[in-house]
Design a protein around this motif. Structure first.
Motif, PDB file in Angstrom:
ATOM      1  N   GLN A 129       0.803  -1.188  -0.046  1.00 15.51           N
ATOM      2  CA  GLN A 129      -0.071  -0.031  -0.008  1.00 15.51           C
ATOM      3  C   GLN A 129       0.860   1.380   0.012  1.00 15.51           C
ATOM      4  O   GLN A 129       0.566   2.031  -0.899  1.00 15.51           O
ATOM      5  CB  GLN A 129      -0.896  -0.182   1.138  1.00 15.51           C
ATOM      6  N   SER A 262      -5.255  -2.098   2.870  1.00 13.08           N
ATOM      7  CA  SER A 262      -6.388  -1.941   3.875  1.00 13.08           C
ATOM      8  C   SER A 262      -7.700  -1.766   3.379  1.00 13.08           C
ATOM      9  O   SER A 262      -7.862  -1.379   2.109  1.00 13.08           O
ATOM     10  CB  SER A 262      -5.956  -0.838   4.772  1.00 13.08           C
ATOM     11  N   ASP A 396     -10.056  -7.342   9.508  1.00 11.88           N
ATOM     12  CA  ASP A 396      -9.838  -5.851   9.401  1.00 11.88           C
ATOM     13  C   ASP A 396      -9.728  -5.212  10.775  1.00 11.88           C
ATOM     14  O   ASP A 396     -10.437  -5.810  11.696  1.00 11.88           O
ATOM     15  CB  ASP A 396     -10.735  -5.292   8.263  1.00 11.88           C
ATOM     16  N   SER A 397      -9.250  -4.156  10.982  1.00 11.10           N
ATOM     17  CA  SER A 397      -9.064  -3.562  12.388  1.00 11.10           C
ATOM     18  C   SER A 397     -10.591  -3.345  12.712  1.00 11.10           C
ATOM     19  O   SER A 397     -11.427  -2.904  12.142  1.00 11.10           O
ATOM     20  CB  SER A 397      -8.435  -2.054  12.277  1.00 11.10           C
TER      21      SER A 397
END
Length: 741
Positions: A129, A262, A396-397
């Motif tokens: 990323q 992300s 994912d967070s």
């Protein structure tokens, strides 16, 4: 002499080589013989409408259409030169001068040496990323500079971006750049590049103004290409599909991402590739506020933002804000100046992460703007409850705050609350709706009953001060949610756990429905964590998938489970075994060979082994390949379709699977006696299973009443708390001996 003739002289410039050709010009590598420096020169030469004479002069072809096109294009070519001269940015190609000669015009520019972004993408792509952001963020600042000067580029694509010295991006080719329309009209010449041009660029008759949002679409297309290796779906084809009553054929980046990107970054790209201009960010600054913070420091002066130590700060410069395209849905705008001073508030809003859920993209975008203006930048979006759950389950967070609409198709907000409660999601919750306040009140009470951290409810449209009051009023709820999220497991932690034997196997008894005799076991892995004790699969499985380690645990679980079955058989307990296999392992492991290796080694009958795959993954053959399942059946191994609901069994791919058992979704089994809807679903699944001659099994029965109901409805085997939880090997043996007596 042809248009690509080289080593010819134009004034004091020597044309040395052709760098490229476009519809309206030829670009040369050249030498300024006066100053002794290399330059790039772009010559106006409209293909198909001009010819070159022997004296090197250029003229229109002898027909009215070409003559008109030639004169029109020449003026646009000179416009390009004026545009370039007015823009001063290190990531925009610099124009030195422009002149007319030989019946045409020439722009003299700096010579950029380096590959195009298209060449880099085709050769190696972007593996991380931040690697892409190091190229993309300077380009976006250049775009903000172009927009601040009052222009839109209209032809951003990988071939128009060169990497100076192989690292600094430079935006080229302003041949289609135009002054941004001030009146809101769409009267701009059509010029498109398939995959990178939005719908409003195809024809002025679309009635949609072109503006900064047009370039933002193209930039998002460049990022999409860099990540996926292909351009987004062509806007014309998207329009045709939509107008014919079909769905948008665009494949979202969030559905195709790898572990190096992300969800927030991919979501920002998808947002900018919205078909409708009104659904996209309207300025570069607005778009950047949806981006994740890079790990490197960078200042974007024209966009008015700087990233330092992973935090975004305003530089004081503000990009000119685009008008809202005349859509009255944006009549209520929210700006930071309208908000009360937040300096003395205890809760730091800029540290909060938010997940927005609404089926209307423009509502999500508006909500993102509202909370972004409050200072929160870590914002993810989902178009449905199912999509939000998939993001959460993917590891994912975990968001600090979930803001969800109640009235959504497929999975409404109330059903979403039920799933949050069952997953025990540690996030604060705000519910939003335009429905009657009594519905909001009922949903609020439901959330409390499910022990969810409910902050409150809001009616649409959401107002910034109301959101702020809920957040600060529920600061203690947010703090408690964050404390529960404090469990952090790294890739190294999981790798070490796999190497050190920290994963332990537990086994839940499977009983025959009619006699309640133990006939088999289902294997489950648990992680013995040094600080947090014994962790359940939902706490570590998403991380294993994210880090690409799931196949290692799968191999370990198969080996351990078959060794246990072999040992139990030797002790006089001939039990079958069920092993859950994730779709990723079905793809990455040579599953039939691996399984048979352990079967032979442990002396286990393969007919007593069933591999379970979730119905959701089986429905996608790309996740669970049908040839793998067929090869397993040829070896006598049973194939289970797990977590079945009625709709999943209607899927054509699921119908083709050589299944030996369907396992009911646990949600259907819990309290089924008192839930007519669940009972009806069980009966329908039982009918399908009987028709296909597939055994039916119930998982998750918590009471003897539920077990009796499921038995009568055709379940051959049962498992759940009504009989026994998952047990360690020692506990399992004690239970087997007790039942044997």
């Amino acid at each position: 002499m042809t248009d690509d003739a080289i080593n010819r002289q134009v004034l004091w410039y020597r044309l040395d080589a052709v760098l490229g050709r476009g519809g309206f010009g030829v670009t040369y590598a050249a030498t300024d013989t006066n100053l002794g420096r290399s330059v790039a020169i772009k010559e106006y030469y409209p293909h198909g409408h001009a010819r070159r004479h022997s004296d090197q002069s250029v003229a229109a072809l002898d027909n009215p259409d070409s003559e008109e096109t030639f004169e029109w294009g020449l003026e646009r070519f000179l416009d390009e030169a004026r545009t370039l001269v007015s823009i001063d940015h290190p990531n925009v190609v610099r124009a030195h001068t422009v002149f007319e000669a030989f019946g045409t015009a020439f722009i003299v520019m700096e010579l950029i040496e380096g590959p195009s972004l298209a060449e880099l993408i085709n050769a190696q792509g972007f593996n991380a990323q931040d690697e892409l952001l190091k190229v993309g963020l300077p380009l976006l600042d250049a775009l903000a500079c172009i927009h601040a000067a009052g222009y839109i580029h209209r032809d951003i694509k990988p071939t128009n971006i060169l990497l100076k010295d192989a690292k600094t991006p430079v935006l080229l080719d302003f041949g289609s750049a135009r002054e941004a329309p001030r009146s809101g009209t769409a009267d701009l010449t059509s010029l498109v590049t398939r995959g990178y041009s939005p719908w409003e660029q195809y024809d002025a008759d679309t009635g949609i103004a072109q503006g900064p949002w047009t370039d933002i679409y193209a930039c998002a297309g460049v990022f999409y290409k860099a990540i996926t290796g292909e351009a987004p779906a062509d806007a014309l084809k998207r329009s045709i599909s939509r107008s014919n009553g079909g769905s948008d054929i665009f494949r979202a980046a969030v559905a195709r991402h790898g572990t190096d990107y992300s969800q927030r970054f991919l979501g920002a790209i998808d947002c900018a590739l919205a078909f409708q201009a009104v659904d996209r960010p309207q300025s570069v600054r607005e778009w950047l506020r949806l981006f994740p913070e890079p790990t490197f420091d960078i200042e974007l002066p024209h966009a008015g933002l700087a990233f330092t130590n992973g935090k975004a700060q305003s530089t004081g410069n503000t990009e000119r804000t685009a008008q809202p395209l005349g859509d009255d849905r944006f009549a209520e705008t929210f700006v930071e100046d309208e908000l009360p001073d937040a300096q003395t508030e205890e809760l730091s809003l800029d540290d909060l992460s938010v997940l927005l859920i609404d089926d209307e993209p423009w509502v999500r975008n508006l909500a993102a703007r509202v909370i972004s203006n409050l200072g929160m930048r870590d914002i993810c979006q989902a178009g449905s409850g199912a999509e939000a759950l998939a993001m959460i389950d993917a590891g994912d967070s975990m968001p600090d705050v979930i803001i969800s609409d109640l009235n959504m198709p497929e999975m409404d907000g109330v059903e979403f609350l039920e799933h949050l409660g069952k997953r025990d999601i540690p996030a604060a919750l705000i519910l939003v709706s335009c429905e009657d306040t009594r519905i909001l009140e009922a949903a609020y009470e439901l959330a409390r009953a499910r022990n969810l951290g409910i902050l409150g409810t809001l009616s649409k449209p959401m107002r910034p001060q109301a959101i702020r009051e809920l957040l600060h009023g529920g600061a203690h709820i947010i703090a408690a949610a964050r404390e529960r999220q404090s469990l952090r497991i790294t890739r190294n932690d999981l790798s070490d756990a796999l190497a050190d034997g920290a994963f332990q196997m537990f086994y839940q008894p499977v009983v025959k429905a009619t006699s309640r005799e133990i006939t088999g076991i289902e294997a489950f892995a648990r992680l013995a964590h040094p600080d947090h004790g014994l962790l359940q699969p939902e706490q570590f499985a998403p991380l294993l998938s994210r880090y690409g380690l799931m196949h290692e645990l799968t191999s370990l679980a198969i080996e351990a489970a078959l060794a246990e079955v072999g040992a139990l058989y030797a002790e006089g307990f001939p039990l079958s075994v069920v092993i859950n296999i994730p779709g990723s392992s079905a793809r990455t492991l040579d599953l039939p060979e691996l399984l048979m290796e352990y079967v032979v080694r442990e002396g286990v009958d393969p007919r007593g082994v069933t591999l379970d795959f979730s119905a959701a993954e089986v429905a996608d053959e790309a996740l669970v390949p049908l040839p793998v399942l067929t090869r397993l059946r040829l070896r006598g191994v049973g194939i289970g379709v797990d977590r079945c609901v009625a709709d999943s069994l209607d899927n054509q791919t699921v119908r083709a699977v050589p299944a030996t058992v369907y396992r009911l979704h646990p949600d259907l089994c819990v309290g089924v006696v008192d839930r007519p809807d669940a009972g009806a679903a069980v009966e329908r699944i039982a009918s399908i299973a009987a028709e296909r001659e597939v055994e039916l099994a119930a998982v998750g029965a918590e009471s003897s009443q539920d077990a009796g109901f499921l038995q009568v409805r055709g379940c051959a085997t049962l498992q759940g708390r009504f009989f026994s939880d998952a047990l360690s090997t020692g506990e399992l043996r004690r239970l087997l001996r007790e039942t044997q007596r």
